[in-house]
Design a protein around this motif. Structure first.
Motif, PDB file in Angstrom:
ATOM      1  N   UNK A  52       0.810  -1.573   0.579  1.00  0.00           N
ATOM      2  CA  UNK A  52      -0.241  -0.076  -1.079  1.00  0.00           C
ATOM      3  C   UNK A  52       1.173   0.876  -0.380  1.00  0.00           C
ATOM      4  N   UNK A  53       0.502   2.176  -0.967  1.00  0.00           N
ATOM      5  CA  UNK A  53       1.429   3.511  -1.108  1.00  0.00           C
ATOM      6  C   UNK A  53       0.159   4.346   0.260  1.00  0.00           C
ATOM      7  N   UNK A  54       2.137   4.490   1.080  1.00  0.00           N
ATOM      8  CA  UNK A  54       1.533   5.447   1.996  1.00  0.00           C
ATOM      9  C   UNK A  54       2.551   7.107   2.168  1.00  0.00           C
ATOM     10  N   UNK A  55       2.411   8.248   2.016  1.00  0.00           N
ATOM     11  CA  UNK A  55       3.155   8.990   1.976  1.00  0.00           C
ATOM     12  C   UNK A  55       4.277   9.200   1.261  1.00  0.00           C
ATOM     13  N   UNK A  56       4.054   8.407   0.071  1.00  0.00           N
ATOM     14  CA  UNK A  56       5.402   8.179  -1.118  1.00  0.00           C
ATOM     15  C   UNK A  56       6.526   7.031  -1.087  1.00  0.00           C
ATOM     16  N   UNK A  57       5.668   6.076  -0.184  1.00  0.00           N
ATOM     17  CA  UNK A  57       6.741   4.918  -0.068  1.00  0.00           C
ATOM     18  C   UNK A  57       5.641   3.664  -0.621  1.00  0.00           C
ATOM     19  N   UNK A  58       5.417   2.655  -0.460  1.00  0.00           N
ATOM     20  CA  UNK A  58       4.791   1.179  -0.934  1.00  0.00           C
ATOM     21  C   UNK A  58       5.888   0.269   0.305  1.00  0.00           C
ATOM     22  N   UNK A  59       4.602   0.202   0.785  1.00  0.00           N
ATOM     23  CA  UNK A  59       5.292  -0.051   2.674  1.00  0.00           C
ATOM     24  C   UNK A  59       4.218  -1.497   2.593  1.00  0.00           C
ATOM     25  N   UNK A  60       4.898  -2.474   3.142  1.00  0.00           N
ATOM     26  CA  UNK A  60       3.895  -3.763   3.291  1.00  0.00           C
ATOM     27  C   UNK A  60       3.273  -3.920   4.008  1.00  0.00           C
ATOM     28  N   UNK A  61       1.736  -4.052   3.778  1.00  0.00           N
ATOM     29  CA  UNK A  61       0.418  -4.296   4.174  1.00  0.00           C
ATOM     30  C   UNK A  61      -0.268  -5.062   4.897  1.00  0.00           C
ATOM     31  N   UNK A  62       0.831  -6.550   4.417  1.00  0.00           N
ATOM     32  CA  UNK A  62       0.604  -7.579   5.655  1.00  0.00           C
ATOM     33  C   UNK A  62       0.803  -8.123   6.566  1.00  0.00           C
TER      34      UNK A  62
END
Length: 502
Positions: free
Chosen positions: A119-129
């Protein structure tokens, strides 16, 4: 926008007589034939071809595509090329899809897919699991030695948006990242992932085995952010699509998740109209001064629900469109028209649709066909007697599209509105919508779908608003990392704090 001038018989027929793997070889001769047909369809049928791009730019992208064919060998690579050209036009109603049997075979694939939700959060693609091989919230740096920025740039072509909007593409990528990765890069045995934990100084590397198509979506459905963003994916009942609540003695919250309530003759529309009348009567009686209007999950729906809602939020006369036009008098290229019936009888069946088009777009100008003053779209509408006159705080997001973005753009044009959130996927000044059409390319059987009505919306010029972008917020607010971890609504909390400061 799910407004139709007539009912098209759109049957996506399965292909017969050629292989069903997207990785199979596909001849350059067939690629060239289909690209030429695709170009002809866009030029003769698609009124939005030059909406956001000049003729020189469109010619240039086709020249590139024609030259690129010599470097391609597979069906998948050709599909990617057609997707690239489709996306370049800039219309969220554009869609290019592979035949049903090929799509079904993708779903049966047992390995080769990226295993984690992002998931995109504040300009970064983060692990959403949670409980995966990489900690929740870790930032992805690269996959198989490809920087994540390059990966995202490649995958953007699969999720179309109006103009040159990029925020909306994050929705498709967060949902279908694994499928898009497979389409672009092919099946992978495993994935070497370079990542960095939140607030860590050093990155780490891990190799993770691929999973099946179905396993990825199973994991996506169990994503960490589901409690926060599931409304975007939900099939809403009629009583879940809208609501109103008082926040305090001076403030209220009107939430509209969808305008899919049918037209004037439907019972659901009539119930919605009663709801609006009751709500705004109470707002006036209770002297509500501040109204939050939350349309962050509104992807569109049916006329006139958007227009009726706006009539309670404006003090001006308005119409749905300033102008609307199509680029043909009779539906062209019937032999490629995707209606699932023999070519020789297609002219007979589309005759009545041509007459309806001619009735709705009777004015010819520069070889295009426009609506006239008798069109419902140009009906002058008046504010309701209980229309709200206080402060409007409009909450928007990349999910706002079509009729949702038309409504949001009109509300944002009010002098008493502050728009908060993220740029919408739907254009501010206009879009291509209303009437979808489908064509099938003869060799690849790729289906291309687009809406044919070029619309100029009845919105004011805004100094901070670009023509080729979605509705831009006055105050850009995105979910923070901390709120992502806790599944807290950053934008709503920000707006409530604004109200307290009033």
């Amino acid at each position: 926008m799910r407004k139709s001038l007539f009912f098209f018989l759109l049957l996506i027929t399965s292909s017969i007589g050629f292989g069903q793997s997207i990785d199979e070889p596909f001849s350059k001769t067939k690629m060239s034939k289909d690209l030429a047909v695709f170009k002809e369809i866009r030029q003769k049928v698609n009124s939005g071809l030059y909406k956001y791009r000049t003729k020189q730019q469109i010619d240039s992208v086709y020249n590139w595509a024609e030259n690129e064919i010599k470097n391609l060998t597979t069906y998948r690579e050709f599909y990617n090329l057609i997707s690239e050209v489709t996306d370049y036009e800039g219309s969220l109603h554009n869609d290019t899809s592979i035949p049903n049997k090929k799509r079904q075979n993708l779903r049966k694939e047992k390995t080769g897919y990226f295993p984690l939700s992002l998931k995109w959060i504040q300009g970064e693609w983060l692990i959403n699991s949670k409980n995966g091989e990489i900690p929740l919230g870790a930032k992805i740096i690269s996959i198989n030695d490809i920087p994540i920025s390059e990966v995202i740039s490649e995958l953007n072509k699969y999720y179309t948006t109006d103009g040159q909007n990029l925020t909306g593409k994050r929705l498709g990528i967060r949902t279908h990242f694994s499928k898009y990765f497979r389409l672009n890069y092919g099946l992978q045995t495993n994935f070497k992932i370079d990542y960095k934990k939140h607030n860590a100084n050093k990155s780490e590397e891990i190799i993770i085995n691929s999973v099946s198509y179905s396993k990825y979506y199973e994991r996506f459905r169990a994503r960490h952010s589901k409690p926060f963003d599931q409304i975007y994916y939900a099939d809403l009942d009629y009583d879940q699509k809208y609501s109103f609540q008082k926040i305090d003695s001076l403030s209220g919250l009107l939430t509209i998740h969808s305008f899919s309530m049918g037209n004037e003759s439907s019972e659901e529309h009539k119930e919605y109209a009663k709801f609006l009348d009751s709500v705004f009567t109470k707002i006036k009686e209770n002297k509500i001064a501040n109204l939050i209007v939350d349309v962050r999950q509104n992807g569109g729906g049916d006329d006139p629900n958007d227009l009726v809602t706006y009539s309670y939020l404006t003090q001006r006369k308005f119409q749905e469109n300033k102008q609307a036009w199509i680029s043909f008098k009779k539906i062209p290229l019937l032999k490629y028209y995707n209606i699932g019936i023999p070519k020789f009888i297609r002219p007979l069946l589309v005759g009545k649709y041509n007459r309806q088009l001619q009735d709705n777009f009777p004015l010819e100008k520069d070889k295009n066909y426009y609506q006239n003053e008798n069109s419902d779209d140009h009906t002058i509408r008046l504010p309701k007697k209980n229309a709200f006159t206080g402060n409007i705080y409009l909450l928007i997001s990349p999910a706002v599209a079509s009729a949702g973005s038309l409504f949001a753009s009109m509300v944002a044009g009010n002098e008493n509105t502050i728009t908060i959130g993220e740029e919408t996927i739907g254009g501010y000044y206009g879009h291509n919508g209303h009437t979808p059409m489908e064509y099938k390319l003869p060799k690849s059987k790729i289906v291309t779908r687009f809406s044919i009505v070029n619309l100029e919306q009845d919105v004011p010029q805004k100094s901070n608003q670009s023509y080729n972008r979605g509705l831009l917020p006055d105050l850009e607010v995105t979910q923070s990392f901390e709120d992502f971890i806790k599944n807290i609504d950053t934008q709503m909390n920000y707006t409530l704090e604004l109200l307290k400061a009033e």
